[in-house]
Enzyme design. Structure first.
Site, short mmCIF file in Angstrom:
data_model
loop_
_atom_site.label_atom_id
_atom_site.label_comp_id
_atom_site.label_asym_id
_atom_site.label_seq_id
_atom_site.Cartn_x
_atom_site.Cartn_y
_atom_site.Cartn_z
N LYS A 82 -24.33 -11.98 33.07
CA LYS A 82 -23.49 -13.14 32.73
C LYS A 82 -23.74 -14.20 33.79
O LYS A 82 -23.34 -14.04 34.96
CB LYS A 82 -22.00 -12.76 32.70
CG LYS A 82 -21.10 -14.01 32.55
CD LYS A 82 -19.63 -13.66 32.45
CE LYS A 82 -18.77 -14.93 32.44
NZ LYS A 82 -17.32 -14.67 32.30
N GLY A 92 -8.60 -18.55 33.15
CA GLY A 92 -7.26 -18.19 33.59
C GLY A 92 -6.18 -19.18 33.20
O GLY A 92 -4.99 -18.98 33.49
N ALA A 103 -13.28 -17.52 28.34
CA ALA A 103 -12.42 -18.24 29.29
C ALA A 103 -11.36 -19.08 28.58
O ALA A 103 -11.66 -19.77 27.63
CB ALA A 103 -13.24 -19.16 30.21
N GLY A 104 -10.14 -18.87 29.09
CA GLY A 104 -9.03 -19.67 28.58
C GLY A 104 -8.28 -19.02 27.44
O GLY A 104 -7.24 -19.51 27.02
N ASN A 115 -10.27 -11.63 29.81
CA ASN A 115 -10.03 -10.89 31.06
C ASN A 115 -8.57 -11.09 31.53
O ASN A 115 -7.75 -10.21 31.41
CB ASN A 115 -11.01 -11.39 32.12
CG ASN A 115 -10.94 -10.56 33.42
OD1 ASN A 115 -11.84 -10.55 34.23
ND2 ASN A 115 -9.83 -9.84 33.63
N THR A 116 -8.28 -12.32 32.01
CA THR A 116 -6.97 -12.57 32.62
C THR A 116 -5.82 -12.17 31.69
O THR A 116 -4.90 -11.45 32.10
CB THR A 116 -6.86 -14.07 32.95
OG1 THR A 116 -7.98 -14.42 33.78
CG2 THR A 116 -5.58 -14.39 33.67
#
Lengths: 67, 385, 265
Positions: free
Chosen positions: C104, C165, C191-192, C213-214
Site C-alpha cells: 500500500k 480518521g 480513508a474517511g 481501519n479507524t
C-alpha cells in the site's frame, strides 16, 4: 571494538560481531525484524554471517499495526 | 480488455428480447452500462413513447456536454487507389474505375477551395496503397496543410505506431478507422483480398494511433453490412474500451449507412431511419461525452432530424472523389489493373459513394442557425503546441 | 434469478471479501485479531516502524504475531515516508518482512490531515512497479492522477472518501464516481469511512472494495463493528450487481423530436 549506527543511534560492538549478535543484545529475535544494512535490505539468513564493520549503518525495522 | 465475442453475441441476443422494464431501467440510470445500451437498442425501445423519451434525454445530454454547437468538417479525398478488395466500396481494387492520386500542389488547391468555404477542420481520405498513398506522401500532405488548418484528421489504411509518429509530428491531430463490421464471419466474406483482411490488425489501429500521439480517434461501423444491433453493441464495447484505454484522446463515433457505390453492392441488412435514430440516441445516452459524426450520406430530412439528438460533427457539400472540389488531377485519370496504370479519358475520378445531402456548407449552416445551433467552423488551435 | 456475488480480482489474486482491514489504533493485538476474524477481510494492511533498541525488546511489537500469514494477504504500507525515495526503502523492508511484494503506497507529508502527496506518489509508483511490486496507491480522489497511476502499472487506485480518521464518509463522491467510471483497475475507497452506511454507499456507487481501519478499531465493540461493516459491504455490492431501480418514470405525450420519423420509410 567497532562503532556502528542503528536506527540513528551509535553502538560499539566487538570486532567480529554479527548482526544477529547485535540484535540479541538489543533484545530482538532475528525472526521479529527486518534489517536495511548500508542501504540494502538483508535476507534473514544473512544476519548470522554478516560481520559488522566500523561506520556501518543499519535500520532495524519491525512490522507494526497500521492502516 | 474488450469483451469476448461470445459475451457480445449473448448480449445482442438478449437485446432482441429486452422487455419494457429493461428499457425503463436503462432510461432511468445516470451512468449506463453496455447492458443498458443493449436495452436501448432493443426492438422494445423503438416503441414511439420510449424512442421519444430517449430522444428527449439525448438532446438534453448533448446540449449539456457540447452546447448548442455543431462542429463542421470537410473530407478531402487524396486518392482512390486501393490494394484491398472490399465488396461494398467504390474504390475496391477489382472495380475498373477511373483513379487518380493528387499531387501535393493539387491537394493544396483542393484545400484552398474548402478553406474559402469557411472550413477549418479537414479529413484527408485515401484508399490503402503502399506506393501511391505512402507514409511520406501522407506526412507531406499534412505538412503542407498544417499552417492553414488547425485540425487535420486522416482516414487511411492502418499503420504501425512508428509510421504514424511522423504524421502526427507533421501536424495531424485525428485518426479515423471504421471496423466496417464487428461480425468476423461477414467481415471475412466482405474483405477478400489485401491487408484489410486482417480483422484484429484493423481493430487495434486506434490504440496504435493513440500511442503515436493522435489526440482524436474516430471509430464506426458501416450500417447494413451485418445485423445492426449486434454491430452496434460490439461498437459500443469498443468505444467503452477505448475511452478507458486511450483516456487522453477525444473519441468520435460515426454511423455511415450503406449508399449506392460502384460495384453495385446491395446492403445485406436494412437499417431504417428509425433504427438509425434509435442508435444515435442510445449512443448519446451511454456515452455522453463521445462525439457523434453524421456525413452527407444521409438525406437532408434525416440529417436535420438527427441534429438535436446527439450529433456533434457534420460534413457539408462533400465530394467523395479525388479532385472533386476543383477538378484537380483530371489530366492524370487512369485505370489501374494488376498494378499497371492504363491512361484513360473521363469526366472525373470515381467517388467512394454517392452522397444524399447535396446542400452547400452555407445552406447547412443556415439550417443549423434556424434550429438554434451555431456551426463551429474552427475549434481551438493545435498550433499552440 | 439469484445474483452470485462476483469475486474481486486484484493483480493475480482473487478475493471473496471486498472489505480490506487496517490494523492500526486497536487497544491490543488480540482485539485486532478478533475484529479481523469477524470482518471476513482477506487483505490486511500493516505498517513498518523502527524497532525499539533500548534493550527491552517487545515480544508483542511485531503485529505479524497476530495475523496468520496463511489466512491473510499482508499489505505493508509506506506510512512514515515523506517522499518517493523513502517509500521505496520502506517498500523493500516491507517485502522482506512479509515475503510478499504487495504494497500500500502512501506518502503523506502533512501530519495534520494525512493527505497524500500526488507528485511523490506517482514518482514512487513508477519506481516500485519497475521493481516488481504490486502497488496499491492511496490517493486523493483525483481522476487524472488515478489514470496516470493506472498507466504506470498500479494494480488498483485507492482514492479517499474523506481524510484518514475523519469518519466524514464519501465527501469526494462526485470525483469517486468519475474514477470508478474511467478505471480499468479496481477502485478501493480508502480513508474517511466512518460508518457501515458509508461503506455500503461506496459499494452501491460501484467501488470494487473499501478499506476500513479507524471506524472499527476505535468502536466500543470492534468485533461487533467489524461484523457490521462486513454486512454493509456485502449489501452494497449485491445491490450494485443487481442494479439500482431507475430514479424516475417519464412520460411524453407529443413526440416533437422524433416526429420527423412519422413518414419515414
Amino acid at each position: 571494538m567497532v562503532t556502528v549506527t542503528a536506527n540513528g543511534k551509535k553502538f560499539s560492538v566487538d570486532e567480529s560481531a554479527t548482526i544477529a549478535q547485535l540484535l540479541g543484545e538489543l533484545g530482538w529475535k532475528p525472526t521479529q525484524v527486518v534489517v536495511e544494512y548500508n542501504g540494502r535490505v538483508l535476507l534473514r539468513d544473512e544476519f548470522h554471517h554478516t560481520k559488522l564493520q566500523e561506520g556501518d549503518r543499519l535500520e532495524i525495522v519491525v512490522p507494526v499495526a497500521g492502516g | 480488455m474488450m469483451r469476448s465475442e461470445l459475451e457480445l453475441v449473448e448480449l445482442s441476443r438478449w437485446a432482441e428480447t429486452a422487455r419494457a422494464d429493461d428499457v425503463e431501467r436503462a432510461l432511468g440510470r445516470r451512468h449506463r452500462s453496455l447492458v443498458d445500451f443493449a436495452a436501448l437498442v432493443s426492438p422494445t425501445a423503438q416503441q414511439p413513447e420510449y424512442l421519444e423519451a430517449m430522444a428527449q434525454q439525448a438532446h438534453a445530454l448533448t446540449i449539456r456536454h457540447f452546447g448548442r454547437v455543431m462542429r463542421f468538417f470537410a473530407p478531402l479525398y487524396l486518392s482512390n487507389e486501393c490494394i484491398n478488395v472490399c465488396r461494398y466500396c467504390g474504390f475496391s481494387r477489382d472495380n475498373p474505375i477511373l483513379r487518380v492520386t493528387l499531387t501535393l500542389e493539387q491537394v493544396e488547391e483542393e484545400a484552398r477551395y474548402l478553406h474559402r468555404q469557411g472550413f477549418r477542420h479537414i479529413l484527408l481520405v485515401a484508399g490503402e496503397h503502399p506506393y501511391f498513398v505512402s507514409r511520406t506522401y501522407l506526412r507531406d500532405c499534412v505538412a503542407r496543410l498544417r499552417t492553414d488548418w488547425p485540425s487535420i484528421s486522416l482516414e487511411v489504411g492502418p499503420m504501425e505506431t512508428e509510421d504514424y509518429r511522423p504524421i502526427v509530428e507533421a501536424g495531424a491531430e485525428g485518426l479515423v478507422v471504421y471496423q466496417e463490421t464487428y461480425n468476423r464471419e461477414v467481415y471475412a466474406q466482405l474483405h477478400t483480398s489485401g491487408p484489410k483482411r486482417d480483422f484484429d490488425w484493423r481493430l487495434e489501429t486506434p490504440e496504435r494511433a493513440y500511442a503515436a500521439g493522435f489526440k482524436r480517434l474516430g471509430i464506426g461501423a458501416l450500417l447494413g453490412l451485418a445485423p445492426w444491433r449486434a454491430d452496434a453493441i460490439a461498437l459500443a464495447d469498443h468505444a467503452e474500451f477505448l475511452l478507458k484505454r486511450c483516456w487522453q484522446a477525444h473519441l468520435t463515433i460515426s454511423l455511415p449507412r450503406l449508399r449506392p457505390a460502384a460495384g453495385e453492392f446491395h446492403p445485406l441488412v436494412r437499417v431504417s431511419d428509425r433504427d438509425l435514430t434509435q442508435l444515435v440516441c442510445a449512443l448519446r445516452l451511454t456515452f455522453p461525452e463521445v462525439g457523434l459524426v453524421l456525413s452527407t450520406r444521409e438525406s437532408p430530412k434525416v440529417r436535420d432530424g438527427l441534429v438535436p439528438l446527439g450529433i456533434t460533427m457534420m460534413s457539408a457539400g462533400s465530394h467523395t472523389e479525388p479532385g472533386g472540389y476543383t477538378g484537380q488531377g483530371k489530366e492524370r485519370l487512369h485505370v489501374t489493373r494488376g498494378g499497371r496504370l492504363i491512361a484513360s479519358e473521363g469526366e472525373h475520378a470515381e467517388e467512394q459513394f454517392l452522397i444524399a445531402d447535396t446542400r452547400s456548407p452555407a445552406e447547412v449552416a443556415a439550417m443549423l442557425a434556424r434550429k438554434g445551433y451555431e456551426p463551429v467552423w474552427k475549434d481551438w488551435d493545435t498550433s499552440l503546441n | 434469478m439469484t445474483t452470485k456475488p462476483q469475486t474481486l480480482r486484484i493483480a493475480d489474486r482473487e478475493f471473496r471479501s471486498r472489505l480490506i482491514m487496517g490494523t492500526g489504533k486497536f487497544a491490543s493485538g488480540e482485539l485486532m485479531a478478533a475484529a479481523l476474524e469477524a470482518s471476513g477481510a482477506e487483505l490486511v494492511t500493516v505498517a513498518l516502524r523502527r524497532a525499539d533498541l533500548s534493550g527491552r525488546g517487545d515480544k508483542f511489537a511485531n503485529i505479524l504475531e497476530y495475523i496468520d500469514a496463511k489466512k491473510y494477504v499482508l499489505l505493508p504500507n509506506t506510512s512514515g515516508a515523506r517522499n518517493a525515495e523513502e517509500a521505496v526503502r520502506l517498500a523493500r523492508l516491507g517485502r522482506a518482512a512479509t515475503g510478499s511484494s504487495w504494497l500500500k503506497l502512501e506518502i503523506h507529508p502533512d501530519p495534520q490531515y494525512l493527505l497524500p502527496d500526488p507528485v511523490e506518489t506517482l514518482r514512487a509508483a513508477e519506481m516500485l512497479v519497475k521493481e516488481g511490486f504490486t502497488v496499491l496507491p492511496y490517493i486523493h480522489a483525483d481522476p487524472v492522477l488515478a489514470k496516470r497511476l493506472e498507466d504506470v502499472g498500479c494494480a488498483t487506485v485507492m482514492p479517499l472518501g474523506s481524510p484518514i480518521g475523519s469518519a466524514r464518509g464519501l465527501e469526494t463522491r462526485a470525483s469517486l464516481e468519475i474514477i470508478i467510471e474511467q478505471a480499468r483497475v479496481p477502485v478501493v475507497v480508502d480513508a474517511g469511512i466512518g460508518a457501515p452506511s458509508h461503506a455500503a454507499e461506496a459499494m452501491e456507487m460501484g467501488a470494487d472494495a473499501v478499506l476500513v481501519n479507524t471506524a472499527i478499531a476505535v468502536a466500543a465493540d470492534p468485533v461487533g463493528m467489524a461484523r457490521a461493516f462486513r454486512a454493509a459491504v456485502e449489501a452494497g455490492r449485491l445491490a450494485y450487481e443487481i442494479g439500482l431501480a431507475p430514479q424516475r418514470r417519464y412520460a411524453s405525450a407529443t413526440s416533437p423530436l422524433t416526429g420527423f420519423l412519422d413518414d419515414a420509410e
